[in-house]
Design a protein around this motif. Structure first.
Motif, PDB file in Angstrom:
ATOM      1  N   ASP A 274      19.412  27.992  -0.994  1.00 33.85           N
ATOM      2  CA  ASP A 274      19.821  28.171  -2.218  1.00 33.85           C
ATOM      3  C   ASP A 274      18.834  28.938  -3.413  1.00 33.85           C
ATOM      4  O   ASP A 274      17.781  28.889  -2.949  1.00 33.85           O
ATOM      5  N   PRO A 275      19.370  29.954  -4.135  1.00 34.39           N
ATOM      6  CA  PRO A 275      18.309  30.666  -4.874  1.00 34.39           C
ATOM      7  C   PRO A 275      18.003  29.812  -6.172  1.00 34.39           C
ATOM      8  O   PRO A 275      18.474  30.382  -7.340  1.00 34.39           O
ATOM      9  N   PHE A 276      17.174  28.917  -6.049  1.00 31.74           N
ATOM     10  CA  PHE A 276      16.984  28.055  -7.225  1.00 31.74           C
ATOM     11  C   PHE A 276      15.883  28.909  -8.142  1.00 31.74           C
ATOM     12  O   PHE A 276      15.306  29.778  -7.700  1.00 31.74           O
ATOM     13  N   LEU A 277      15.802  28.520  -9.257  1.00 34.57           N
ATOM     14  CA  LEU A 277      15.042  28.920 -10.131  1.00 34.57           C
ATOM     15  C   LEU A 277      13.980  27.800 -10.592  1.00 34.57           C
ATOM     16  O   LEU A 277      14.691  26.858 -11.472  1.00 34.57           O
ATOM     17  N   PHE A 278      12.874  27.479 -10.528  1.00 35.40           N
ATOM     18  CA  PHE A 278      12.003  26.641 -10.899  1.00 35.40           C
ATOM     19  C   PHE A 278      10.830  26.911 -11.917  1.00 35.40           C
ATOM     20  O   PHE A 278      10.557  28.131 -11.866  1.00 35.40           O
ATOM     21  N   LEU A 279      10.508  26.059 -12.734  1.00 37.84           N
ATOM     22  CA  LEU A 279       9.036  26.298 -13.458  1.00 37.84           C
ATOM     23  C   LEU A 279       8.077  25.430 -13.165  1.00 37.84           C
ATOM     24  O   LEU A 279       8.173  24.224 -13.082  1.00 37.84           O
ATOM     25  N   ASP A 280       6.945  25.980 -12.934  1.00 35.45           N
ATOM     26  CA  ASP A 280       5.667  25.451 -12.602  1.00 35.45           C
ATOM     27  C   ASP A 280       4.638  25.324 -13.834  1.00 35.45           C
ATOM     28  O   ASP A 280       4.077  26.388 -14.118  1.00 35.45           O
ATOM     29  N   MET A 281       4.807  24.428 -14.581  1.00 38.78           N
ATOM     30  CA  MET A 281       4.202  24.589 -16.057  1.00 38.78           C
ATOM     31  C   MET A 281       2.932  23.962 -15.759  1.00 38.78           C
ATOM     32  O   MET A 281       2.503  23.041 -15.004  1.00 38.78           O
ATOM     33  N   CYS A 282       1.768  24.231 -16.471  1.00 42.91           N
ATOM     34  CA  CYS A 282       0.556  24.145 -16.374  1.00 42.91           C
ATOM     35  C   CYS A 282      -0.138  24.382 -14.984  1.00 42.91           C
ATOM     36  O   CYS A 282      -0.466  23.552 -14.363  1.00 42.91           O
ATOM     37  N   CYS A 283      -0.010  25.788 -14.524  1.00 46.89           N
ATOM     38  CA  CYS A 283       0.239  26.114 -13.041  1.00 46.89           C
ATOM     39  C   CYS A 283      -1.020  26.252 -12.475  1.00 46.89           C
ATOM     40  O   CYS A 283      -1.277  25.937 -11.351  1.00 46.89           O
ATOM     41  N   GLY A 284      -2.298  26.116 -13.219  1.00 51.05           N
ATOM     42  CA  GLY A 284      -3.641  26.059 -12.484  1.00 51.05           C
ATOM     43  C   GLY A 284      -3.664  27.260 -11.494  1.00 51.05           C
ATOM     44  O   GLY A 284      -3.565  28.377 -11.668  1.00 51.05           O
ATOM     45  N   SER A 285      -3.796  27.075 -10.294  1.00 53.70           N
ATOM     46  CA  SER A 285      -4.257  27.814  -9.142  1.00 53.70           C
ATOM     47  C   SER A 285      -2.874  28.304  -8.810  1.00 53.70           C
ATOM     48  O   SER A 285      -2.881  29.393  -7.965  1.00 53.70           O
ATOM     49  N   GLY A 286      -1.789  27.851  -9.253  1.00 52.47           N
ATOM     50  CA  GLY A 286      -0.360  28.252  -8.625  1.00 52.47           C
ATOM     51  C   GLY A 286       0.029  27.258  -7.495  1.00 52.47           C
ATOM     52  O   GLY A 286       1.040  27.851  -6.771  1.00 52.47           O
ATOM     53  N   CYS A 287      -0.753  26.451  -6.864  1.00 54.99           N
ATOM     54  CA  CYS A 287      -0.323  25.701  -5.697  1.00 54.99           C
ATOM     55  C   CYS A 287       0.716  25.065  -5.579  1.00 54.99           C
ATOM     56  O   CYS A 287       1.526  25.276  -4.403  1.00 54.99           O
ATOM     57  N   ILE A 288       1.327  24.554  -6.824  1.00 53.08           N
ATOM     58  CA  ILE A 288       2.707  23.956  -6.603  1.00 53.08           C
ATOM     59  C   ILE A 288       3.779  24.904  -6.645  1.00 53.08           C
ATOM     60  O   ILE A 288       4.659  24.748  -5.496  1.00 53.08           O
ATOM     61  N   GLY A 289       3.624  25.893  -7.580  1.00 53.56           N
ATOM     62  CA  GLY A 289       5.060  26.911  -7.329  1.00 53.56           C
ATOM     63  C   GLY A 289       4.870  27.716  -6.033  1.00 53.56           C
ATOM     64  O   GLY A 289       6.033  28.002  -5.706  1.00 53.56           O
ATOM     65  N   ILE A 290       3.637  27.965  -5.680  1.00 53.41           N
ATOM     66  CA  ILE A 290       3.502  28.646  -4.277  1.00 53.41           C
ATOM     67  C   ILE A 290       4.186  27.846  -3.391  1.00 53.41           C
ATOM     68  O   ILE A 290       4.820  28.326  -2.251  1.00 53.41           O
ATOM     69  N   SER A 291       3.695  26.483  -3.298  1.00 51.55           N
ATOM     70  CA  SER A 291       4.538  25.846  -2.281  1.00 51.55           C
ATOM     71  C   SER A 291       6.258  25.625  -2.054  1.00 51.55           C
ATOM     72  O   SER A 291       6.629  25.696  -0.965  1.00 51.55           O
ATOM     73  N   LEU A 292       6.479  25.503  -3.510  1.00 47.93           N
ATOM     74  CA  LEU A 292       7.891  25.795  -3.553  1.00 47.93           C
ATOM     75  C   LEU A 292       8.668  27.068  -3.044  1.00 47.93           C
ATOM     76  O   LEU A 292       9.541  27.287  -2.521  1.00 47.93           O
ATOM     77  N   LEU A 293       7.899  27.959  -3.417  1.00 46.47           N
ATOM     78  CA  LEU A 293       8.333  29.522  -2.754  1.00 46.47           C
ATOM     79  C   LEU A 293       8.457  29.589  -1.317  1.00 46.47           C
ATOM     80  O   LEU A 293       9.427  30.055  -0.814  1.00 46.47           O
ATOM     81  N   ASP A 294       7.363  28.997  -0.604  1.00 45.11           N
ATOM     82  CA  ASP A 294       7.178  28.631   0.796  1.00 45.11           C
ATOM     83  C   ASP A 294       8.423  27.905   1.159  1.00 45.11           C
ATOM     84  O   ASP A 294       8.993  27.966   2.382  1.00 45.11           O
ATOM     85  N   SER A 295       8.763  26.763   0.487  1.00 45.19           N
ATOM     86  CA  SER A 295       9.688  25.725   0.926  1.00 45.19           C
ATOM     87  C   SER A 295      10.953  26.252   0.920  1.00 45.19           C
ATOM     88  O   SER A 295      11.918  25.820   1.548  1.00 45.19           O
ATOM     89  N   PHE A 296      11.404  26.795  -0.091  1.00 49.33           N
ATOM     90  CA  PHE A 296      12.584  27.487  -0.572  1.00 49.33           C
ATOM     91  C   PHE A 296      12.553  28.938  -0.440  1.00 49.33           C
ATOM     92  O   PHE A 296      12.304  29.364  -1.610  1.00 49.33           O
ATOM     93  N   PRO A 297      12.997  29.319   0.384  1.00 49.05           N
ATOM     94  CA  PRO A 297      12.885  30.978   0.705  1.00 49.05           C
ATOM     95  C   PRO A 297      13.636  32.102  -0.134  1.00 49.05           C
ATOM     96  O   PRO A 297      13.248  33.230  -0.328  1.00 49.05           O
ATOM     97  N   ASN A 298      14.494  31.463  -0.656  1.00 41.89           N
ATOM     98  CA  ASN A 298      15.339  32.391  -1.623  1.00 41.89           C
ATOM     99  C   ASN A 298      15.276  31.917  -3.147  1.00 41.89           C
ATOM    100  O   ASN A 298      15.945  32.356  -3.961  1.00 41.89           O
ATOM    101  N   SER A 299      14.307  31.018  -3.385  1.00 40.73           N
ATOM    102  CA  SER A 299      13.655  30.521  -4.685  1.00 40.73           C
ATOM    103  C   SER A 299      13.047  31.572  -5.671  1.00 40.73           C
ATOM    104  O   SER A 299      12.406  32.473  -4.967  1.00 40.73           O
ATOM    105  N   ARG A 300      13.096  31.406  -6.916  1.00 40.22           N
ATOM    106  CA  ARG A 300      12.122  32.302  -7.859  1.00 40.22           C
ATOM    107  C   ARG A 300      11.369  31.293  -8.665  1.00 40.22           C
ATOM    108  O   ARG A 300      12.018  29.974  -8.748  1.00 40.22           O
TER     109      ARG A 300
END
Length: 285
Positions: free
Chosen positions: A115-141
């Motif tokens: 599904d084309p989810f839209l997530f917010l990674d707040m206080c992202c630091g290195s970006g590791c959380i949001g990047i892991s979500l992009l990897d897990s959900f291939p149509n997400s932003r």
């Protein structure tokens, strides 16, 4: 010098600062794995592998840096998070395995990975959380947000390195202050600072000397950032959309009461892989 000799050298050197044999070996094999581009199991099976003179010189330099309490991940410039290589350095928090609990819970909550989810990674630091979500959900932003320039720099580098730039947006923002015009999210996820001021002195020298205090300290209560989420996050979420927030292992009761008092329905605290309270989960309903 062989791998076995390099391990012995490292053990003798790092006993000065590391408290356990397990911690010592973890640091040694982390450094050697990066230096020789081989996994820890490969190195343990190939103890007679020879280091060349340049590798020996670099390894000795890395041990000297580690003896100053510099994190091994800063020394190599990289760590692994959710099986992805993440670049790190001075000014960003080193991702911890505990934080992978956020990704695990997000994967459980959203079973439709396409599904084309839209997530917010707040206080992202290195970006590791949001990047892991992009990897897990291939149509997400994912929208990545942080107040400080160094985390934004590392997030940008990691997105580019892993070819996720096209599905990411980075916003410099002090919490929600610069997000007013953005569309609503399917979920907000964050590892915000949560260490009370009086507990900072009990942290390891590695953390207090090198890692950014602004990524750790959260006032006297340890919950000043969670208070912002409780009071402001609802207007950035779609109906019934969740928040996943990392918390300290001893903060469950206070965080649940905080969100209940702010009008959220049925906040829960989920356990990490070690069975400790780690993730605040609550829906916008």
């Amino acid at each position: 010098m062989t791998v076995a000799e390099a391990v012995d050298l490292g053990r003798n050197a790092l006993r000065v600062i590391d408290q356990s044999e397990r911690e010592i070996d973890s640091n040694i094999y982390f450094l050697l794995s990066s230096l020789l581009n081989k996994s820890t199991p490969e190195l343990k099976l190939n103890q007679k592998l020879e280091l060349n003179p340049e590798q020996i010189k670099k390894y000795n330099n890395w041990l000297e840096r580690r003896l100053t309490f510099e994190p091994a991940q800063y020394i190599t410039g990289e760590t692994e998070f959710w099986s992805l290589p993440i670049m790190v350095g001075s000014g960003v928090l080193v991702p911890r395995q505990d934080t992978e609990s956020l990704i695990a819970e997000m994967n459980k909550h959203f079973p439709k990975k396409e599904d084309p989810f839209l997530f917010l990674d707040m206080c992202c630091g290195s970006g590791c959380i949001g990047i892991s979500l992009l990897d897990s959900f291939p149509n997400s932003r994912v929208v990545f947000s942080d107040k400080y320039s160094t985390p934004i720099k590392y997030t940008t580098k990691n997105l580019k390195r892993l070819n996720f730039e096209s599905r990411a947006k980075i916003i410099a923002s002090d919490m929600f202050k610069s997000l007013d015009d953005y569309e609503k999210f399917d979920a907000i996820v964050s590892n915000p600072p949560y260490i009370p001021s009086d507990e900072l002195k009990s942290l390891s020298m590695q953390i207090t000397l090198f890692e950014p205090i602004e990524a750790l300290q959260a006032g006297d209560s340890g919950l000043i950032f969670h208070e912002v989420f409780a009071s402001e996050a609802r207007r950035f979420l779609k109906p019934n959309a969740p928040i996943f927030l990392e918390i300290g292992y001893n903060q469950a009761k206070e965080v649940i009461e905080l969100f209940r008092s702010a009008g959220w329905h049925d906040p829960k605290v989920l356990l990490d892989l070690a069975g400790k309270p780690r993730v605040l989960f609550v829906r916008n309903n």
